[in-house]
Design a protein around this motif. Structure first.
Motif, PDB file in Angstrom:
ATOM      1  N   ARG A  23     -15.065  24.350  -5.533  1.00  0.00           N
ATOM      2  CA  ARG A  23     -14.886  25.230  -6.697  1.00  0.00           C
ATOM      3  C   ARG A  23     -13.539  24.941  -7.350  1.00  0.00           C
ATOM      4  N   SER A  24     -13.511  24.938  -8.660  1.00  0.00           N
ATOM      5  CA  SER A  24     -12.243  24.700  -9.357  1.00  0.00           C
ATOM      6  C   SER A  24     -11.313  25.905  -9.272  1.00  0.00           C
ATOM      7  N   ASP A  25     -11.859  27.065  -8.894  1.00  0.00           N
ATOM      8  CA  ASP A  25     -11.060  28.294  -8.872  1.00  0.00           C
ATOM      9  C   ASP A  25     -10.630  28.695  -7.470  1.00  0.00           C
ATOM     10  N   CYS A  26     -10.715  27.766  -6.501  1.00  0.00           N
ATOM     11  CA  CYS A  26     -10.467  28.147  -5.108  1.00  0.00           C
ATOM     12  C   CYS A  26      -9.610  27.108  -4.385  1.00  0.00           C
ATOM     13  N   GLN A  74      -4.720  28.885  -7.900  1.00  0.00           N
ATOM     14  CA  GLN A  74      -6.110  29.289  -8.102  1.00  0.00           C
ATOM     15  C   GLN A  74      -6.265  30.787  -7.817  1.00  0.00           C
ATOM     16  N   PRO A  75      -7.230  31.431  -8.452  1.00  0.00           N
ATOM     17  CA  PRO A  75      -7.411  32.869  -8.234  1.00  0.00           C
ATOM     18  C   PRO A  75      -7.966  33.225  -6.863  1.00  0.00           C
ATOM     19  N   HIS A  76      -8.562  32.258  -6.174  1.00  0.00           N
ATOM     20  CA  HIS A  76      -9.131  32.514  -4.849  1.00  0.00           C
ATOM     21  C   HIS A  76      -8.519  31.552  -3.833  1.00  0.00           C
ATOM     22  N   LEU A 170     -18.007  37.468  -4.972  1.00  0.00           N
ATOM     23  CA  LEU A 170     -17.556  36.254  -5.654  1.00  0.00           C
ATOM     24  C   LEU A 170     -18.737  35.656  -6.413  1.00  0.00           C
ATOM     25  N   ASP A 173     -21.095  29.597  -7.576  1.00  0.00           N
ATOM     26  CA  ASP A 173     -20.822  28.411  -8.392  1.00  0.00           C
ATOM     27  C   ASP A 173     -21.662  27.266  -7.814  1.00  0.00           C
TER      28      ASP A 173
END
Length: 241
Positions: A23-26, A74-76, A170, A173
């Motif tokens: 994931r790009s957000d993790c 990242q947010p996660h 969550l 994705d």
């Protein structure tokens, strides 16, 4: 969101880390407490010297970093945590704001895989007792959590990952279903010994077959671990095919 994923070794834990890492957000952290565990116990593991040289040995310092946001912004932040790395008396107060995932696997499968890499594992090496104790603490404190069986992830990857993401709040994705072969940039130094199969992978392996026979020399370890697995399995997500 910090995601504390608790498992023993050989539970599909590295593949699950790769899934979240796709994931790009993790951001991900591979076994944060490994060096501290080896340093405090004196136990001999493959690549012990390299692990001690590469990792932070102070448990409290690692715990503070685990409670902080992902260092990459990242947010996660996904934490791949081995349950046996948390010793009696350590506590998990640092994880009060995290959401908790318990990744489980039948001990017959764990022992068959683990014993290939390290001979004669003891019950304390495979984390079932410790996982049960951490699960009980998370439930007692009312922290958000989910239990998922690696068998179900391999049997039905997309339904399993959708269910897991939903359980921890969550968004799913599709990127979580595949990753490049060759490993992850955040692999621990021990990857050279333990991660050969997952480094060849580009996604979750197919469904597992029948349970392997338990080596008679490991029967007592298996039988002691099985009730802990069965108890968490009863609380695991039900995954449709």
């Amino acid at each position: 969101m910090n995601i504390a994923c608790w498992s023993g070794p050989r539970n599909l834990s590295t593949a699950l880390m790769y899934s979240f890492g796709a994931r790009s957000d993790c951001g991900v952290w591979d076994e944060p407490f490994y060096a501290a565990y080896l340093d405090r116990t004196g136990i001999v593991h493959p690549m012990r010297d390299e692990i001690l040289a590469a990792g932070e040995r102070d448990f409290a310092s690692v715990a503070r970093r685990c409670a902080a946001p992902a260092p990459g912004g990242q947010p996660h932040f996904y934490l791949k945590l081995m349950t046996h790395h948390v010793l009696e008396g350590d506590g998990i107060d640092w994880a009060a704001e995290a959401v908790h995932v318990f990744l489980i696997r039948n001990p017959a499968r764990v022992l068959a895989s683990y014993s290939v890499k390290r001979e004669n594992p003891a019950l304390t090496d495979i984390g079932f007792v410790q996982q049960g104790a951490i699960f009980d603490e998370v439930v007692r404190r009312g922290w958000r959590h989910a239990v998922i069986d690696s068998y179900d992830i391999r049997r039905a990857p997309e339904p399993a990952m959708r269910a897991l993401c939903g359980a921890i709040g969550l968004p799913f994705d599709p990127a979580m279903l595949s990753w490049p072969a060759g490993g992850h940039k955040d692999d621990g130094v021990w990857a050279a010994h333990w991660y050969d199969a997952v480094h060849r992978s580009t996604g979750f392996a197919g469904a597992e077959g029948p349970l392997p026979k338990v080596d008679p020399a490991l029967r007592a370890v298996h039988d002691a671990a099985l009730p802990h697995y069965e108890r968490l399995h009863a609380a695991s997500l039900r995954i449709a095919a």
